[in-house]
Design an enzyme around this catalytic site. Structure first.
Site, mmCIF file in Angstrom:
data_model
loop_
_atom_site.group_PDB
_atom_site.id
_atom_site.type_symbol
_atom_site.label_atom_id
_atom_site.label_comp_id
_atom_site.label_asym_id
_atom_site.label_seq_id
_atom_site.Cartn_x
_atom_site.Cartn_y
_atom_site.Cartn_z
ATOM 1 N N ARG A 68 -6.835 35.118 64.594
ATOM 2 C CA ARG A 68 -6.654 33.684 64.380
ATOM 3 C C ARG A 68 -7.263 33.301 63.050
ATOM 4 O O ARG A 68 -8.227 33.898 62.596
ATOM 5 C CB ARG A 68 -7.324 32.871 65.488
ATOM 6 C CG ARG A 68 -6.638 32.902 66.831
ATOM 7 C CD ARG A 68 -7.269 31.864 67.760
ATOM 8 N NE ARG A 68 -6.598 31.793 69.040
ATOM 9 C CZ ARG A 68 -6.977 32.454 70.122
ATOM 10 N NH1 ARG A 68 -8.029 33.248 70.050
ATOM 11 N NH2 ARG A 68 -6.325 32.333 71.251
ATOM 12 N N GLY A 69 -6.700 32.269 62.445
ATOM 13 C CA GLY A 69 -7.262 31.700 61.231
ATOM 14 C C GLY A 69 -7.336 30.200 61.363
ATOM 15 O O GLY A 69 -7.024 29.628 62.407
ATOM 16 N N ASP A 111 -6.016 43.029 43.222
ATOM 17 C CA ASP A 111 -7.014 42.916 44.296
ATOM 18 C C ASP A 111 -7.061 44.209 45.111
ATOM 19 O O ASP A 111 -7.036 44.189 46.340
ATOM 20 C CB ASP A 111 -6.706 41.720 45.187
ATOM 21 C CG ASP A 111 -7.914 41.283 46.011
ATOM 22 O OD1 ASP A 111 -9.040 41.714 45.671
ATOM 23 O OD2 ASP A 111 -7.741 40.522 46.974
ATOM 24 N N LYS A 154 2.859 36.176 61.778
ATOM 25 C CA LYS A 154 1.873 35.112 61.585
ATOM 26 C C LYS A 154 2.594 33.780 61.641
ATOM 27 O O LYS A 154 3.553 33.549 60.912
ATOM 28 C CB LYS A 154 1.146 35.244 60.252
ATOM 29 C CG LYS A 154 0.138 34.107 60.069
ATOM 30 C CD LYS A 154 -0.798 34.340 58.912
ATOM 31 C CE LYS A 154 -1.835 33.225 58.870
ATOM 32 N NZ LYS A 154 -2.826 33.418 57.805
#
Length: 942
Positions: free
Chosen positions: A178-179, A297, A199
Site C-alpha cells: 500500500r502507498g 537511479d 497498482k
C-alpha cells in the site's frame, strides 16, 4: 518543492494565499495568477461546500474594503499579484470575509457554474487539453474522464490508451503493498491465467495535491521511456488503463524481489553471484544506452531478481532520453548514496553516471550495505561525494579483478569511465567459473493488439509501480535503520523512503568530523547547498555554516525555513506565532529525538481481572485512571510520594487490598531489550463501581485549582456516569443512548458539556450538570467507535465546535455541533475506522485495513499514510494519538509504534504487551497503555 523547480532562478511562487473566513470556519486557500472570477467563486464554493459571496476583503494596508461588485474582487486580486511581481520571493497573503447564501441564491454573476470543472493549467497545458478534446470529440465518455480527473496533459495527450473503454478481464488477488495514494495487488488474467502486478491509483484532484501530481508525472515519464523498450533484463510493461475511479498500471510480476531485499534475507553475496548479476545489469544498461536512455537511479532496490536468477532493471521514473551531447543534463535525480559526483555537483552527466552507480551496487552486493555507509548524515554524504577526491570503499575480500573493475567504475572524471559494452569484456565479467551457468532467459513476448479486451489496452505500463511493489515487500521483511531519499531539483522532489539498506553503526563516522576535514573555502553550487539544506538537522547547522560563504546567510534566512517547513507540512502553533520558523523546527526536532532515541523505562500496573479498554494519564497529579471488561474504573497513584496528601483526600482513603499493587519496572530502548526489577513507586488507590457492562472510555474534570474533581465514564451498558473522586460515588447517570457507549469527552469548564459516541450510530452532546441532551448528530450508517475534539483548540482558546468521529461504516466524519450537521466525510479507508485523534485541524485515523492515515480537516485530503509491517496479517489499529512531532499507534499485535510524522516511517517499535492494546495516551514524556492482557503499562523517557 516548487521553489526548487528552477534552480538557476530565484523562487517564484505562482500562487497567492488568501485566508478565507466564513463564520468560525477559517481556511487558507491558494489561487493561481490566471484564475477568473467564476473560477474563484467555484473554488470557494467547492471548499466550503455551500453557496457563498465575498462580503469584504483586506487590502495590503490591512483595511477592510466592502465588495460591491465582482470588479472590486478582481481589482483586489490584480493588486496582490502586482505586489508579488515586485517581490517574487515574498509570500503575499490577505483575507476574504465570506457570507453564506441561501441555496437558491447565487454570488455576483459568475461565468462558471459551481458544478463546472475548473482547470488551472498553464497555457501549454490548456492548448494540449484543447487538442486532446478535438481529437476525441466523438467520445463523450472520454471527455468526461478528462474533466473528472484533470490529469496532466502529458498523460492524456501522449498515451491515448488511458481513456480507452476496453474492459480488462482480471481478478484482484492478495495485496502486495500500500502507498499513500493507492494499493498494489496481485492480478490474475481471467482468460489466460497469467499473473501480473496491478497498482491502482485512486483518482483525486491533483491540482490541490502536488505530491500526487509528481507521482503521476513520474508515471508518465516511465511510460514515455518504456513504451518501445523490450529486453530480457528490463521489467516488462503490459499496459495502463483509466476509468472514473482508478488509474490501473499492469506490469510483469517478479516474485523474487529486489537485490536489496535479497541482501536483507541472505546477507552479502559471494563474488560469483555478484558476477552473474553484474553481467546482466550491464546487458540491460547497454541496451538502454544504445537507445539513448540514461536510467539515473541504479541501486539495489531498483534491480529485481526473478526465481531463476534473471536480473530485471526497474523504476524508470528518473530516467532521461538523450540525443547527441549528453552532458547537458544538469538536474539532480536519483538516490544520493549511489550518485556520481557530477550528478550531485550538477556539472552535466550522461551514460557514465549509470556506470558509477553500477559500481556502488557491486559494493552494496558485496557488503549488504550502501556505499558511504560509514557516514550517517545524508547531507554529509552528498558533500563528501561532491567535494572530495575519494571513492567508495572497496571490500578487501574481493579479487584483484573486482578491484580493477570497480576502480574503472569509480573514475572521478566521467570521461575516463568505460561504457557498458567495454565493461562486459572486462576479465571480472568474462572469467566466470566454468561450473557457473548464467540463467536461461526465455524469449520475450509482446502483447498483440487483438488481445486488448483480455489483458491490457496497450503495451505501455508504469514501471514505478514495480519498484513500489518490491520496495513495499521489502518494508515488511527488514528493519531500515537509516533514511534513503530520492531527490530532484529540476522537476520537484519525489521521495522514496521505503527501503534503507542495513548499515553498521560501529563503523559510522561523525558527519561533523568528516566535513571539518575538508577545506572550508570550497564554494559549492547554490543548488547543492539548497538541496543539502533540505536534509539538514539542527545539530548539523554550525558545521555546515563553515562549509562555504553562502551558508551563514542561508541558515539565518527564516523565509527559507518557512518554505522548508511548508514542504514538510510543519506548522507553527497559533499560540507561538512569535517564534521563528527555524526555532520552531529545532523545537520539533528536539521533541522527536527524545521519543525516537532516548531510553524508555516502564512500570506495569496489575489488578484488573479482565482486559483493559481505556486509560487516562493525569501526569501532573501523578494519577492514572483505567477501566475495562471487569466493569470497574481503577484509580492509581504513580507519583511515588504516597505520604504526601496532594490528591485532596483521595490518598487518605486508600482501599488497601492485597494483590492489586504488583509493579514491575523495566528499562527498554526497543522492543527486544528490557530488564526486570520490582518497585513500589506506584500503587492502586480505589475503584469506582456502578456500571453493569465493561467501561469503554474515561475522561476527567479538574477543580478550579489543579486537582481532579469529577470522572466521566462510558460503558457497554448503554450508559455514561459522572463520579466524584472525593466521595467515590455516582453523581449522575446519562441514559439516552440505545446501544453501547464507546467514547466520552468532557469539553471543559466553559462549556460544561460532554460529547459521546455509541454503536447506536449517534453522537450526542449533553449538559454535564443537568444531563439534558442538547443535540444529536446523525449521519453514520454504522456504529461509531470513537469521537474526538481538536486538542489544540481544547487546550488553547476552548472548544471550537468541531468534532471528528470514526465508524464501522468505513468513514470518519467532521461535525459542527452548533448546527448538528456533517461538515466533511473522509472515505479513504477500506474497512472499519476504529479510532481517531484531532490536533491542530488535522486528523489521524486507524482502521481494520491496517493503515493509519493523516488527513486535513479543511480539505478532507490524505496527507500521509502509515503502514505497520504486520499489515499483511490484517492487524487492526485500535488506538492512535499524535502531536506536531510524532504519531503513536498500536492495536492487535500489542506492539507500540512511534512514527516520524514528516518522513512517513516507523522510527521506533516497543514491545511489552502480549495481546491487543485498546487504549494509549501520551503526555509530556510519559506514555500509558491498556491491553487485553489485563495490564496497564506506563512508559517514561529518561
Amino acid at each position: 518543492m516548487s521553489w526548487l523547480n528552477n534552480p538557476s532562478q530565484n523562487f517564484v511562487d505562482p500562487f497567492i494565499r488568501i485566508k478565507c473566513i466564513l463564520g468560525d470556519d477559517i481556511r487558507i486557500i491558494k489561487f493561481n495568477s490566471n484564475i477568473s472570477y467564476g473560477g474563484l467563486m467555484n473554488q470557494l464554493e467547492q471548499d466550503f461546500q455551500c453557496p457563498i459571496s465575498i462580503h469584504q476583503y483586506e487590502d495590503y494596508e490591512g483595511d477592510k474594503v466592502t465588495v460591491k461588485s465582482k470588479d472590486d474582487i478582481m481589482e483586489a486580486l490584480t493588486m496582490y499579484f502586482e505586489l508579488k511581481a515586485l517581490n517574487p520571493t515574498k509570500i503575499i497573503s490577505t483575507k476574504f470575509f465570506l457570507k453564506q447564501l441561501p441555496p437558491q441564491s447565487q454570488p455576483l454573476s459568475s461565468s462558471l457554474s459551481p458544478t463546472q470543472s475548473l482547470i488551472l493549467n498553464n497555457n501549454n497545458n490548456n492548448n494540449n487539453n484543447n487538442n486532446n478534446n478535438n481529437n476525441n470529440n466523438n467520445n463523450n465518455n472520454n471527455n468526461n474522464i478528462i474533466q473528472h480527473t484533470d490529469f496532466p496533459s502529458l498523460i492524456i495527450n501522449e498515451h491515448e490508451e488511458l481513456i480507452s473503454n476496453h474492459n480488462i478481464k482480471w481478478q484482484k488477488g492478495q495485496i502486495l503493498g500500500r502507498g499513500g495514494y493507492g494499493s498494489v495487488y496481485l492480478g490474475l488474467n481471467k482468460d489466460t491465467g497469467e499473473l501480473f502486478a496491478v497498482k491502482q491509483l485512486e483518482i483525486v484532484d491533483i491540482n490541490s495535491d502536488p505530491k500526487l501530481k509528481n507521482m503521476i508525472l513520474s508515471f508518465s515519464k516511465e511510460i514515455e521511456v518504456m513504451r518501445s523498450l523490450r529486453h530480457d533484463n528490463i521489467v516488462r510493461y503490459l499496459g495502463t488503463s483509466l476509468d472514473q475511479s482508478f488509474l490501473s498500471v499492469f506490469l510483469e510480476y517478479i516474485p523474487g524481489g529486489s537485490i536489496s531485499s535479497l541482501l536483507g534475507k541472505f546477507g552479502a553475496f559471494s563474488e560469483n553471484v555478484i558476477k552473474v548479476y553484474t553481467k546482466q545489469i550491464l546487458q540491460g544498461l547497454s541496451f538502454l544506452h544504445a537507445n539513448s536512455i540514461i536510467h539515473r537511479d541504479i541501486k539495489g532496490a531498483n534491480i529485481l531478481i526473478d526465481t531463476k536468477g534473471i536480473v530485471k532493471l526497474s523504476d524508470f521514473g528518473c530516467s532521461k532520453s538523450f540525443s547527441g551531447i549528453v552532458s547537458q543534463f544538469k538536474s539532480m535525480q536519483g538516490t544520493p548514496y549511489w550518485m556520481a559526483p557530477e550528478v550531485i555537483k550538477q556539472t552535466g552527466h550522461g551514460r557514465s553516471s549509470d556506470i558509477w552507480s553500477l559500481g556502488c551496487v557491486i559494493v552494496e552486493m558485496a557488503t549488504a550495505q550502501p556505499p558511504w555507509s560509514n557516514i550517517t548524515e545524508l547531507a554529509a554524504v552528498m558533500y563528501h561525494i561532491a567535494s572530495s577526491n575519494s571513492i567508495p570503499n572497496i571490500p578487501s575480500h574481493m579479487s584483484q579483478e573486482a578491484f580493477d573493475f570497480l576502480n574503472l567504475c569509480f573514475k572521478r572524471d566521467p570521461k575516463e569511465r568505460p561504457d557498458a559494452n567495454q565493461l562486459l569484456k572486462h576479465p571480472f565479467i568474462m572469467n566466470l567459473d566454468d561450473n557457473i551457468q548464467l540463467p536461461t532467459i526465455s524469449p520475450t513476448t509482446t502483447l498483440s493488439t487483438n488481445t486488448t479486451n483480455t489483458t491490457a489496452t496497450t503495451t505501455t505500463t508504469n514501471n514505478a509501480t514495480n519498484s513500489n511493489i518490491n520496495q513495499q515487500q521489502q518494508q515488511q521483511q527488514q528493519q531500515p535503520p537509516t533514511r534513503t531519499q530520492r531527490v530532484s531539483i529540476s522537476a520537484g522532489s519525489s521521495n522514496n523512503k521505503r527501503y534503507t539498506p542495513p548499515i553498521s553503526t560501529s563503523t559510522s563516522s561523525s558527519s561533523s568530523s568528516i566535513l571539518n576535514n575538508f577545506s572550508i573555502n570550497i564554494i559549492l553550487p547554490i543548488n547543492l547547498i539548497i538541496l543539502i539544506f533540505r536534509e539538514i538537522k539542527p545539530n548539523f547547522v554550525n558545521t555546515l555554516s563553515r562549509v562555504c560563504k553562502h551558508w551563514k546567510q542561508i541558515i539565518d534566512d527564516d523565509e527559507l525555513w518557512n518554505k522548508y517547513c511548508s514542504d514538510r507540512l510543519i506548522n507553527k502553533s497559533k499560540f507561538e506565532e512569535s517564534i521563528t520558523w527555524k526555532s520552531n523546527y529545532i523545537k520539533i526536532y528536539k521533541q522527536q529525538k527524545v521519543w525516537f532515541h532516548n531510553k524508555l523505562n516502564h512500570s506495569t500496573l496489575k489488578g484488573h481481572d479482565k482486559g483493559v479498554f481505556c486509560v487516562k494519564l493525569i501526569d501532573d497529579q501523578g494519577m492514572v485512571l483505567s477501566g475495562g471488561e471487569d466493569k470497574k474504573l481503577k484509580v492509581w497513584d504513580i507519583s511515588g510520594n504516597h505520604h504526601h496528601n496532594h490528591h485532596s483526600g483521595i490518598v487518605g482513603s486508600i482501599s488497601k487490598k492485597s494483590g492489586l499493587n504488583i509493579i514491575n519496572n523495566n528499562n527498554s530502548n526497543n522492543s527486544n531489550s528490557s530488564s526486570n526489577s520490582s518497585s513500589s513507586n506506584s500503587r492502586y488507590l480505589f475503584s469506582l463501581k456502578g456500571h453493569s457492562g465493561c467501561i469503554k472510555s474515561v475522561d476527567y474534570q479538574r477543580q478550579s485549582g489543579s486537582d481532579v474533581s469529577r470522572v466521566f465514564t462510558a460503558s457497554a451498558d448503554f450508559t455514561c456516569k459522572i463520579f466524584s473522586l472525593k466521595t467515590k460515588k455516582t453523581l449522575f447517570t446519562y441514559t439516552n443512548h440505545q446501544e453501547a457507549v464507546t467514547c466520552i469527552n468532557y469539553l471543559g469548564d466553559v462549556e460544561n458539556k460532554c460529547i459521546t459516541s455509541s454503536l447506536d450510530k449517534t453522537i450526542q452532546l449533553w449538559d454535564a450538570e443537568t444531563g439534558s441532551c442538547l443535540s444529536t448528530l446523525r449521519g453514520h450508517t454504522g456504529g461509531i467507535y470513537c469521537v474526538k475534539t481538536d486538542q489544540v483548540a481544547t487546550h488553547g482558546n476552548g472548544y471550537n465546535h468541531l468534532v471528528v468521529s470514526a465508524s464501522v461504516d468505513k468513514t470518519s466524519n467532521v461535525w459542527d455541533t452548533r448546527s448538528s450537521s456533517k461538515v466533511r466525510s473522509f472515505t479513504q479507508h477500506t474497512e472499519d475506522v476504529l479510532c481517531c485523534y484531532v490536533f491542530d485541524q488535522k486528523v489521524v485515523t486507524g482502521s481494520c485495513d491496517g493503515t493509519i492515515k493523516l488527513w486535513d480537516i479543511g480539505t478532507g485530503k490524505t496527507i500521509s499514510t502509515f503502514i505497520p509491517s504486520e499489515t499483511r496479517q490484517k492487524n487492526y489499529v485500535w488506538t492512535v494519538q499524535f502531536d506536531q512531532s510524532k504519531i503513536i499507534s498500536s492495536g492487535k499485535t500489542g506492539i507500540i509504534r512511534i512514527w516520524d510524522i514528516y518522513n512517513e516511517r516507523d522510527s521506533r517499535s516497543i514491545g511489552g504487551h502480549h495481546e491487543t492494546i485498546f487504549s494509549l495516551q501520551f503526555n509530556n514524556q510519559k506514555l500509558i497503555t491498556g491491553s487485553l492482557d489485563k495490564l496497564v503499562k506506563i512508559w517514561s523517557i529518561d
